[in-house]
Write a protein that holds these residues in place. Structure first.
Motif, short mmCIF file in Angstrom:
data_model
loop_
_atom_site.label_atom_id
_atom_site.label_comp_id
_atom_site.label_asym_id
_atom_site.label_seq_id
_atom_site.Cartn_x
_atom_site.Cartn_y
_atom_site.Cartn_z
N ALA A 154 0.85 -1.30 0.08
CA ALA A 154 -0.03 -0.18 -0.20
C ALA A 154 0.84 1.15 0.07
CB ALA A 154 -0.90 0.21 1.28
N ASP A 155 1.91 1.16 0.87
CA ASP A 155 2.83 2.55 0.82
C ASP A 155 3.54 2.83 -0.33
OD1 ASP A 155 2.24 2.86 3.49
OD2 ASP A 155 3.94 1.63 4.17
N GLN A 156 3.91 1.90 -1.19
CA GLN A 156 4.39 1.74 -2.42
C GLN A 156 3.54 2.30 -3.24
OE1 GLN A 156 5.36 -1.94 -4.46
NE2 GLN A 156 7.16 -0.85 -5.61
N PHE A 157 2.10 2.01 -3.20
CA PHE A 157 1.12 2.47 -4.40
C PHE A 157 0.85 3.93 -4.19
CE2 PHE A 157 -3.10 2.98 -5.37
CZ PHE A 157 -3.24 2.64 -6.84
N PHE A 158 0.61 4.16 -2.51
CA PHE A 158 0.10 5.38 -2.36
C PHE A 158 1.31 6.42 -2.63
CE2 PHE A 158 -2.74 3.29 1.03
CZ PHE A 158 -3.55 3.07 0.15
N ASN A 179 -10.44 0.32 1.57
CA ASN A 179 -9.24 -0.37 2.13
C ASN A 179 -8.34 -1.20 1.06
OD1 ASN A 179 -9.48 0.30 5.13
ND2 ASN A 179 -11.30 -1.12 4.92
N TYR A 180 -7.07 -0.62 1.11
CA TYR A 180 -6.34 -1.39 0.03
C TYR A 180 -5.99 -2.69 0.04
CZ TYR A 180 -1.89 -1.83 -3.01
OH TYR A 180 -1.07 -2.43 -3.71
N VAL A 181 -6.06 -3.58 -1.02
CA VAL A 181 -5.63 -5.02 -0.86
C VAL A 181 -4.57 -5.00 -2.04
CG1 VAL A 181 -6.27 -7.25 -1.39
CG2 VAL A 181 -8.02 -5.91 -0.28
N ASN A 182 -4.61 -4.56 -3.16
CA ASN A 182 -3.97 -4.22 -4.32
C ASN A 182 -4.21 -3.19 -5.14
OD1 ASN A 182 -5.44 -5.22 -6.55
ND2 ASN A 182 -5.00 -7.33 -5.72
N LEU A 185 -8.01 -3.93 -6.38
CA LEU A 185 -8.75 -4.60 -5.44
C LEU A 185 -8.75 -3.93 -3.99
CD1 LEU A 185 -10.35 -7.08 -5.07
CD2 LEU A 185 -8.46 -8.35 -4.11
N TRP A 186 -10.16 -3.52 -3.83
CA TRP A 186 -10.34 -2.80 -2.53
C TRP A 186 -11.37 -3.26 -1.75
CZ3 TRP A 186 -7.06 1.84 -1.54
CH2 TRP A 186 -6.24 1.96 -2.60
N ILE A 187 -11.29 -3.16 -0.41
CA ILE A 187 -12.49 -3.57 0.62
C ILE A 187 -13.36 -2.35 0.99
CG2 ILE A 187 -13.08 -4.74 2.80
CD1 ILE A 187 -10.19 -6.05 2.69
N LEU A 200 -20.30 3.15 -6.96
CA LEU A 200 -20.15 2.37 -8.29
C LEU A 200 -18.97 1.81 -8.39
CD1 LEU A 200 -21.10 5.82 -10.60
CD2 LEU A 200 -22.21 3.64 -10.37
N TRP A 201 -18.02 2.29 -7.66
CA TRP A 201 -17.11 1.05 -7.76
C TRP A 201 -17.02 -0.43 -7.60
CZ3 TRP A 201 -11.90 0.49 -8.80
CH2 TRP A 201 -11.27 -0.41 -8.31
N ASN A 202 -16.53 -1.29 -8.42
CA ASN A 202 -16.61 -2.51 -8.45
C ASN A 202 -15.23 -3.41 -8.53
OD1 ASN A 202 -17.46 -5.37 -9.03
ND2 ASN A 202 -19.54 -4.77 -9.27
N ASN A 203 -15.09 -4.44 -7.70
CA ASN A 203 -13.80 -5.13 -7.77
C ASN A 203 -13.60 -5.84 -9.19
OD1 ASN A 203 -12.34 -4.27 -5.57
ND2 ASN A 203 -13.67 -5.45 -4.14
#
Length: 269
Positions: A154-158, A179-182, A185-187, A200-203
């Motif tokens: 998550a830190d690398q992505f943010f 919440n970050y998963v990848n 992909l988010w929770i 509207l967000w969908n995994n």
């Protein structure tokens, strides 16, 4: 070949060289995923570049063998092409002047709002009947797939400097509190904000945030960023072309004067 014709030939060669970065900038723009999906706006720079190349070659031939009609054709066409290039530059600056981006605390990338961009971009791209086709094209691209390959934690992505398109189409808006998963992909949060994009967000990798207004804003952000970069090359090219054209006009007049003087001397010989 007279001195004036030599100068004109060299100037046309310089104009020919100027067409190369114009074509390269156009191809670079056309190769970007967002421009690939907006078919109507992909090729104007490339077409102008190729026309400048062809007209420059015609001018070179006309100057080298002193074909007066061909030189006149070159000067007329080049004036039109420089005018079109100037119009394109001014238009691109006007429609990309407004920036809908805003900083997000703790993020290396910006996020974007549709309302922050020019009305022309909104009306002709994201609010037009073409959006469904653009959306389908973006889904088929590898814009979002690249994120999962390049970022793990998550830190690398943010802290990453991802593109506006990736920041708004491949992930939910930061304000939604997912919440970050990848990267794709988010929770779901317990209580998402009232922003419609949060719902509207969908995994599903074929949906993600492609239906969100934020994705439209990301597309406009990408277009603005790319066109602003290309404009730097186009400005340099058009300045050189104007300089070449002014000198070429003067050399053409001098060549005509030389020709008249030569004929006058032959008449008295």
């Amino acid at each position: 070949m007279g001195v004036a014709n030599n100068i004109t030939a060299v100037l046309n060669f310089i104009a020919f060289l100027c067409s190369i970065p114009i074509i390269a900038a156009g191809i670079w723009l056309a190769s970007k995923p967002d421009n690939e999906c907006i078919h109507f706006y992909r090729w104007p720079v490339v077409i102008l570049g190729f026309l400048i190349l062809l007209v420059s070659l015609a001018g070179f031939v006309g100057a080298y063998w002193y074909k007066e009609t061909l030189l006149a054709f070159y000067l007329c066409c080049m004036a039109i092409l420089i005018g079109l290039l100037l119009i394109l530059l001014v238009f691109a600056f006007v429609v990309t002047r407004a920036d809908g981006g805003y900083d997000v605390p703790g993020r290396g990338y910006k996020e974007y709002r549709v309302e922050g961009f020019s009305s022309w971009l909104r009306d002709h791209i994201v609010n037009s009947k073409n959006w469904n086709g653009i959306r389908a094209c973006l889904v088929e691209s590898d814009v979002c797939a690249k994120l999962s390959q390049n970022y793990i934690s998550a830190d690398q992505f943010f802290m990453a400097h991802i593109s506006p398109l990736q920041a708004r189409c491949c992930k939910p808006p930061t304000a939604c509190g997912y919440n970050y998963v990848n990267p794709t992909l988010w929770i779901n949060p317990v209580n998402p904000t009232a922003d419609p994009d949060c719902y509207l967000w969908n995994n599903d990798q074929n949906q993600l945030c492609y239906n969100c207004n934020s994705c439209k804003a990301g597309l406009l952000g990408n277009l603005r960023k790319e066109w602003r970069k290309a404009n730097i090359i186009l400005i340099v090219a058009v300045v050189v072309l104007i300089w070449v054209y002014i000198i070429a006009c003067s050399a053409f007049k001098n060549a005509q004067t030389e020709d008249l003087f030569r004929r006058y001397k032959q008449g008295w010989a």
